[in-house]
Design an enzyme around this catalytic site. Structure first.
Site, PDB file in Angstrom:
ATOM      1  N   ASN A  28      -2.624  -5.645  -2.580  1.00 61.77           N
ATOM      2  CA  ASN A  28      -2.370  -4.253  -2.229  1.00 61.77           C
ATOM      3  C   ASN A  28      -0.882  -3.912  -2.260  1.00 61.77           C
ATOM      4  OD1 ASN A  28      -3.014  -1.613  -1.007  1.00 61.77           O
ATOM      5  ND2 ASN A  28      -2.041  -2.449   0.822  1.00 61.77           N
ATOM      6  N   GLU A  29      -0.498  -2.974  -3.090  1.00 60.74           N
ATOM      7  CA  GLU A  29       0.844  -2.366  -3.093  1.00 60.74           C
ATOM      8  C   GLU A  29       1.966  -3.376  -3.291  1.00 60.74           C
ATOM      9  OE1 GLU A  29       0.631  -0.376   0.695  1.00 60.74           O
ATOM     10  OE2 GLU A  29      -0.256   1.433  -0.161  1.00 60.74           O
ATOM     11  N   LEU A  30       1.643  -4.521  -3.898  1.00 61.75           N
ATOM     12  CA  LEU A  30       2.628  -5.612  -3.916  1.00 61.75           C
ATOM     13  C   LEU A  30       3.794  -5.332  -4.856  1.00 61.75           C
ATOM     14  CD1 LEU A  30       0.028  -8.503  -3.940  1.00 61.75           C
ATOM     15  CD2 LEU A  30       1.512  -7.876  -2.035  1.00 61.75           C
ATOM     16  N   SER A  53      -2.196  -3.341  -6.760  1.00 61.97           N
ATOM     17  CA  SER A  53      -2.873  -2.039  -6.838  1.00 61.97           C
ATOM     18  C   SER A  53      -1.924  -0.970  -7.373  1.00 61.97           C
ATOM     19  CB  SER A  53      -3.412  -1.635  -5.470  1.00 61.97           C
ATOM     20  OG  SER A  53      -2.357  -1.400  -4.560  1.00 61.97           O
ATOM     21  N   ASP A 113       0.388   5.947  -5.573  1.00 59.99           N
ATOM     22  CA  ASP A 113      -0.034   5.595  -4.214  1.00 59.99           C
ATOM     23  C   ASP A 113       1.003   6.267  -3.328  1.00 59.99           C
ATOM     24  OD1 ASP A 113       0.020   4.273  -1.725  1.00 59.99           O
ATOM     25  OD2 ASP A 113      -0.654   2.376  -2.566  1.00 59.99           O
TER      26      ASP A 113
END
Ligand SMILES: *[C@@H]1O[C@H](CO)[C@@H](O)[C@H](O)[C@H]1NC(C)=O
Ligand SMILES: *[C@@H]1O[C@H](CO)[C@@H](O)[C@H](O)[C@H]1NC(C)=O
Ligand SMILES: *[C@@H]1O[C@H](CO)[C@@H](O)[C@H](O)[C@H]1NC(C)=O
Ligand SMILES: *[C@@H]1O[C@H](CO)[C@@H](O)[C@H](O)[C@H]1NC(C)=O
Ligand SMILES: *[C@@H]1O[C@H](CO)[C@@H](O)[C@H](O)[C@H]1NC(C)=O
Length: 946
Positions: free
Chosen positions: A491-493, A539, A573
């Protein structure tokens, strides 16, 4: 751009004797043999650990235990603790997660003779356990996400009494703190630090929508397996990979190629040399459509593999909901030695290709107006489609009590809500196979992620070995499900890495570790096991510069290496918690795909009443503040939890004050209820605007082909981004998302600074759509605007292209109409078709209604709509009518005691208009009484004091 695989696609490929008739003939010849095999039941001694008489002991308490379960659940069931999600129990019960808990049971009916070997197999242990059998040490575990298996043959044979199994679970919060303190990553500052040091559900240590509850226990089905000469192997995991001949990951395959059906079984025991594999495929009616020995058999000490080609004419394609049907096939794979099946596995499979296309935007695409850069969209069976959906968080703090009813109801909502994709967010847990099965049946694509989120993960040898085992197990377990859409590293890495520790000239350890885990190890676990699925490391991803399947780093990431200002690469995002900007379209992100966006809202009074005492029912009560976990991230650094929560709650109240009449009722509980509802109205209003904006992007240079809002559901009563409350009640958002996710919609886009107004039509149908847009201007009494200097109602014919958007009307409200009182102006847009298409059935018509008001409802001249609701004799149908002014945000509210949903809600009505609304009942504990408790309101009720 360096894409080496592309040459492979041109390889011609032939399979000797490959045609339908030969396949059928082969079946006839071996019919007797097959009947023999099919009838020969494989006899294995498998003892399900779920049926045992378990005891749970820890600290000062001993209670009956169960499997699968977790200590909190068993303590709750025994009455030793209250509901962990009620009130402030999460913190009062911290002692539970600070303690060790031991599950033990005597395992009767094990053969203890010399001819049996014995294995303990746990599909999941949460997390740190020390296992003993017959008082002898078996092993330690430290990963919630992998299967654990132990050869206990010697222990069982030497055991003098009935074997007793015990698992002593340590406290994850304590153990992880110790790991962090002893490591070289700096000392932890708080108890719930350091989630990245454990392979356990990361949200167990809290998230901005979740409490900090860290369970422990045997959380997945588990068993004892005994093998002997007659039954020498047990298949513990099965990989089935179905893809088009020549297909490579992340690349759209050639749809004219035959299917390849690849099987690789992980077994325990000793596999006789010269074993073979045979596959039997049945369609949904039970008809055997294929049986064949697999070719290309490879056998190792842990796996047996084989493969066949399947004529595409034998099977029907699987599609996501809204785009076609979901044919599924039962596959039985038998391991055969000599004349005999020595083991077998069953999996239900589907035939589809799905690709996340990240390839460069072609010249042909650019000629169609698509901005250069790279694509970011899904293709199913060779067709681009618009991904409509939301983000799935763990449906419960305690996975073992998530049952089929709960998931079926949730997924039914998803399908009814016109969503076709859920992003299964890391870091909850990998979904169990039965949930993928339900998604396969219902046609819901599951964007699936490895459990890594918002942190720098350790990358020493022992952690890398953990990740490898976990990822390999999960990729192989899940791969046969047609609902699997994608694997994502976490996630959001990439976004975090690029923001905080990216320096291309001086790549430090952290960048190197990121690349090692997400661009070498996890991608390797996907690419080496399957050809059918795409992978991205994060993501949020700017895509790759090149793809080279023979490199240890197959995707060379683009990072910041963009080609020009007009180039578009990535998904978005983006959150904006300044509610005053919520309808300022220039604050919305422009990208190829919207992976996350949103704003928090309160659950309804009904949910709060189940979660906190009555004296806590107010916007800033101690327990509402306690349940709110926004902000833990991104808030002021030195603030207390309480101060951070109040900042988060004030974002919601500010939104209500900015945009709507402010609830001000004398009765404090009624006032609280009205506030809760109005925060939901704002949330729905804001998401509708964003969703319409993203969908309009399908026809703009960004060619946006996906909107997944944050977040679908909730695991406890709290102010969160969810669209469905913890007991399944739909928030206003879910109803409005259902509306804006319809295939063809109309929407008004307004710039309140300039006065520019545009009406657009958006369509995600696969063929062009012709219809009319009827624009009706009116005041809040519902009367048509009159006078020559006011906008006039009109009907505009239009055609919108496939997965596209089109401008149907444009004006400027400040300059074009000098007499306009914006606070008393409304525009209704009705879209209707010429009776044409939907993607699924050509008969279905498309119609859509939306309302636009240039002035906020806080300032608009809202009139009493004089709403009336009547219900039909059988109780499930309601008729709502407006008799006064225009009714905005008409809301039907059902009482506690019934679960289900209305066919429409949160809609608008003009005077004299009525609407029939049906309620679909999922559960009724009131014997039908609930229907008398349905209430109706609209935003006008906010102006009342009682
Ligand atoms: C279950 O185990 C407990 C504790 O070992 C024992 O007292 C009880 O008799 C057992 N019950 C059954 C039905 O075996
Ligand atoms: C067990 O210990 C905890 C923590 O000290 C305490 O809160 C709880 O009431 C005790 N339960 C029993 C049954 O003694
Ligand atoms: C937790 O919630 C229950 C309601 O289920 C309540 O009765 C109990 O006192 C609370 N506290 C604890 C520590 O369990
Ligand atoms: C608690 O559990 C952990 C993990 O199994 C174990 O290492 C430790 O020895 C246990 N402690 C006690 C007091 O049982
Ligand atoms: C399934 O879980 C729900 C709670 O989500 C519960 O109300 C229901 O009783 C459960 N159903 C079964 C069959 O256990």
């Amino acid at each position: 751009m360096d894409i080496k695989y592309l040459t492979r696609k041109n390889e011609r490929w032939h399979l000797d004797g490959f045609n339908l008739r030969d396949q059928l003939e082969a079946s006839m010849k071996t019919l007797l043999y097959i009947l023999f095999l099919a009838g020969a039941a494989v006899s294995q001694n498998i003892i399900d650990l779920g049926n045992k008489n378990w005891t749970l002991a820890g600290l000062n308490i001993t209670v009956p235990g169960s499997v699968p379960s977790q200590a909190h659940l068993d303590l709750f069931a025994a009455g030793a603790i209250g509901d962990p999600l009620y009130g402030e129990n999460d913190t009062e019960l911290l002692w539970v997660q600070r303690s060790n808990w031991t599950y033990s049971a005597v395992i009767f009916n094990m053969s203890q003779t010399e001819d049996f070997s014995t294995w303990l197999i746990f599909d999941g242990l949460d997390t740190f356990a020390s296992i003993e059998l017959c008082n002898q040490f078996v092993g330690n575990t430290d990963n919630q996400f992998r299967q654990w298996y132990f050869d206990v043959t010697d222990i069982v044979r030497s055991c003098k009494e009935e074997p007793k199994l015990s698992l002593n679970f340590g406290s994850a919060t304590k153990i992880v703190k110790e790991i962090a303190e002893n490591g070289d990553h700096g000392a932890p500052t708080e108890e719930f630090c350091c989630k990245e040091y454990m392979r356990k559900e990361q949200s167990d240590f809290g998230w901005d929508w979740a409490p900090k509850i860290s369970p422990a226990g045997i959380w997945q089905p588990s068993r004892v397996v005994q093998l002997n000469d007659a039954s020498p192997v047990y298949v513990r995991n099965a990989l089935i990979d179905i893809f088009r001949k020549g297909q490579m990951n992340n690349i759209p395959p050639d749809q004219s190629q035959p299917w390849v059906f690849n099987v690789s079984l992980d077994y325990l025991g000793i596999l006789p040399r010269d074993s073979s594999l045979r596959v039997f495929l049945k369609d949904a009616s039970g008809k055997l459509i294929l049986d064949q020995p697999l070719g290309d058999i490879h056998q190792s000490t842990r796996t047996i593999e084989g493969s066949i080609a399947i004529d595409p004419r034998l099977v029907d394609l699987w599609w996501p909901t809204g785009l076609g049907s979901q044919p599924l096939y039962d596959a039985t794979i038998k391991i055969i030695h000599g004349e005999k099946a020595i083991s077998e596995v069953h999996r239900r499979v589907g035939f589809r290709t799905v690709v996340l296309n990240l390839l460069p935007v072609t010249e042909e695409q650019q000629a169609r107006g698509i901005a250069p850069g790279s694509n970011f969209h899904f293709e199913v069976n060779g067709h681009e489609f618009y991904a409509k959906g939301s983000n799935l968080v763990p449906p419960d703090v305690f996975w073992p009590r998530v049952n089929e009813t709960k998931i079926r109801n949730l997924f039914e909502a998803v399908v009814v809500g016109n969503q076709n994709m859920l992003r299964v967010w890391s870091s909850g847990a990998y979904l169990p196979s039965w949930i993928y099965d339900i998604a396969d049946e219902m046609g819901i694509f599951l964007w699936s992620e490895f459990e890594f989120s918002d942190a720098e993960y350790p990358a020493n040898a022992s952690y890398l070995a953990q990740y490898q085992e976990e990822a390999t197990y999960q990729v192989r377990r899940v791969n046969h499900h047609p609902s699997l859409a994608l694997w994502v590293g976490g996630n959001e890495l990439e976004q975090i890495m690029l923001s905080y520790f990216f320096d291309p000239d001086n790549p430090g350890t952290l960048l190197r570790e990121y690349e090692h885990i997400f661009l070498e190890l996890l991608i390797g676990a996907v690419y080496s096991n399957t050809k059918s699925i795409s992978y991205i490391p994060s993501s949020t991803y700017n895509g790759f510069l090149s793809l080279n399947f023979s490199s240890t780093m197959p995707q060379i990431p683009r990072y910041h290496n963009t080609s020009g200002p007009d180039y578009i690469y990535a998904d978005t995002d983006t959150y904006n918690y300044d509610a005053s900007q919520a309808f300022n379209l220039s604050s919305y992100p422009v990208g190829r795909f919207a992976t996350e966006f949103g704003f928090i809202s309160m659950p309804s009074l009904h949910s709060w009443k189940q979660a906190i005492p009555d004296d806590q029912l107010s916007m800033f009560s101690d327990m509402v503040i306690h349940h709110n976990r926004h902000y833990p991230f991104g808030g002021p650094v030195n603030a207390t939890d309480r101060e951070l929560s109040v900042i988060g709650l004030q974002e919601m109240t500010a939104a209500v004050q900015d945009w709507y009449p402010i609830p001000n009722m004398q009765d404090s509980v009624a006032n609280f209820s009205a506030w809760c509802w109005t925060t939901q109205v704002f949330q729905a209003d804001y998401y509708t605007s964003e969703l319409a904006f993203f969908r309009r992007g399908a026809g703009m240079p960004q060619h946006n082909l996906g909107s997944l809002y944050w977040q679908l559901e909730d695991l406890w009563a709290a102010p969160t981004w969810s669209s469905i409350e913890p007991d399944g009640r739909w928030k206003v958002l879910f109803y409005r998302a259902k509306d804006i996710f319809q295939p063809v919609i109309g929407h008004s886009f307004y710039n309140s600074t300039t006065g520019d107004l545009e009406v657009w039509v958006m369509s995600d149908l696969w063929s062009p759509f012709s219809g009319t847009a009827k624009l009706s201007w009116m005041d809040w009494n519902g009367k048509p605007l009159s006078g020559s200097r006011k906008p006039v109602s009109k009907t505009i014919p239009f055609t919108v292209g496939a997965i596209n958007s089109t401008l149907v009307f444009k004006t400027n409200l400040r300059h074009d109409y000098l007499d306009l009182d914006l606070s008393n102006t409304l525009l209704r847009v009705n879209i209707s078709d010429d009776g044409v298409t939907s993607n699924e059935s050509p008969k279905k018509t498309n119609a859509h209604t939306s309302f636009f008001h240039p002035e906020s409802l806080a300032k608009a001249k809202i009139e009493d709509p004089e709403l009336q609701v009547s219900r039909s004799a059988e109780g499930h149908n309601f008729r709502v009518e407006a008799n006064g002014g225009v009714a905005a945000w008409v809301w039907l509210d059902h009482p506690l005691g019934v679960q289900g949903y209305f066919s429409d809600n949160g809609f608008w009505l003009t005077p004299g208009e009525s609407k029939n609304v049906q309620f679909t009942v999922k559960m009724d504990w009131t014997n039908g009484e609930w229907a008398g408790g349905v209430l109706v309101r609209s935003i006008w009720n906010n102006t009342l004091t009682n």
